[in-house]
Scaffold this motif. Structure first.
Motif, mmCIF file in Angstrom:
data_model
loop_
_atom_site.group_PDB
_atom_site.id
_atom_site.type_symbol
_atom_site.label_atom_id
_atom_site.label_comp_id
_atom_site.label_asym_id
_atom_site.label_seq_id
_atom_site.Cartn_x
_atom_site.Cartn_y
_atom_site.Cartn_z
ATOM 1 N N ILE A 242 5.408 4.671 1.449
ATOM 2 C CA ILE A 242 5.024 3.259 1.453
ATOM 3 C C ILE A 242 4.547 2.912 2.853
ATOM 4 O O ILE A 242 5.230 3.189 3.839
ATOM 5 C CB ILE A 242 6.202 2.364 1.027
ATOM 6 N N ASN B 131 6.796 -4.849 -4.701
ATOM 7 C CA ASN B 131 7.557 -3.611 -4.870
ATOM 8 C C ASN B 131 7.946 -3.351 -6.316
ATOM 9 O O ASN B 131 8.067 -2.195 -6.731
ATOM 10 C CB ASN B 131 8.812 -3.632 -3.987
ATOM 11 N N THR C 264 6.331 10.173 -2.157
ATOM 12 C CA THR C 264 5.785 8.821 -2.078
ATOM 13 C C THR C 264 6.025 8.238 -0.696
ATOM 14 O O THR C 264 7.144 8.296 -0.178
ATOM 15 C CB THR C 264 6.441 7.916 -3.140
ATOM 16 N N LEU D 262 5.077 -1.687 -7.948
ATOM 17 C CA LEU D 262 5.008 -0.325 -7.428
ATOM 18 C C LEU D 262 6.049 0.560 -8.101
ATOM 19 O O LEU D 262 5.749 1.668 -8.535
ATOM 20 C CB LEU D 262 5.215 -0.327 -5.912
ATOM 21 N N SER E 18 0.854 -1.192 0.000
ATOM 22 C CA SER E 18 0.000 0.000 0.000
ATOM 23 C C SER E 18 0.884 1.234 0.000
ATOM 24 O O SER E 18 1.853 1.310 0.764
ATOM 25 C CB SER E 18 -0.894 0.013 1.234
ATOM 26 N N THR E 19 0.537 2.185 -0.848
ATOM 27 C CA THR E 19 1.366 3.371 -1.024
ATOM 28 C C THR E 19 0.485 4.601 -1.178
ATOM 29 O O THR E 19 -0.597 4.540 -1.762
ATOM 30 C CB THR E 19 2.242 3.209 -2.290
#
Length: 92
Positions: free
Chosen positions: A73, A49, A71, A52, A3-4
C-alpha cells in the motif's frame, strides 16, 4: 484514494489469462507482465481501504491460477501527473 501495488506469481502459461481478468476488475488500473521474481504487477486505486480489502482478499483471491501475492500500500505518490484528478472522473 488508496494506491496499491500487488506483485503476483501465477501458474506457468497463465500470465495473459490472469492479466486480462485482473485488468477487467474495477479498481485495477493497470496490469504488467514482468520479468524477474514475479510474473505480474497490478496497480490498484480504490476510494478506501474497505474497497481495497474486498478487491484484494475476495476478488483477486478467486483467481485460482495466482499462486502467490505480495501487496504494497502506497503512503505517498510522487508523479508528474495529477493521478487523483485523472482517476476521480466519474467517481463521486
Amino acid at each position: 484514494m488508496v494506491s496499491t501495488i500487488v506483485l503476483m506469481n501465477v501458474e506457468r502459461g497463465q500470465a495473459s489469462n490472469v492479466g486480462e481478468r485482473l485488468a477487467a476488475m474495477t479498481g485495477v488500473t493497470e496490469v504488467y507482465s514482468v520479468a524477474g521474481a514475479f510474473d505480474l504487477v497490478a496497480l490498484i486505486r480504490t476510494e478506501n481501504n474497505e474497497q481495497l480489502a474486498d478487491l484484494v482478499s475476495t476478488e483477486i483471491g478467486k483467481i485460482n491460477q495466482i499462486t502467490a501475492t505480495q501487496t504494497m500500500i502506497a503512503f505517498k505518490t510522487f508523479s508528474k501527473f495529477d493521478l487523483d484528478a485523472m482517476f476521480s472522473i466519474g467517481m463521486e
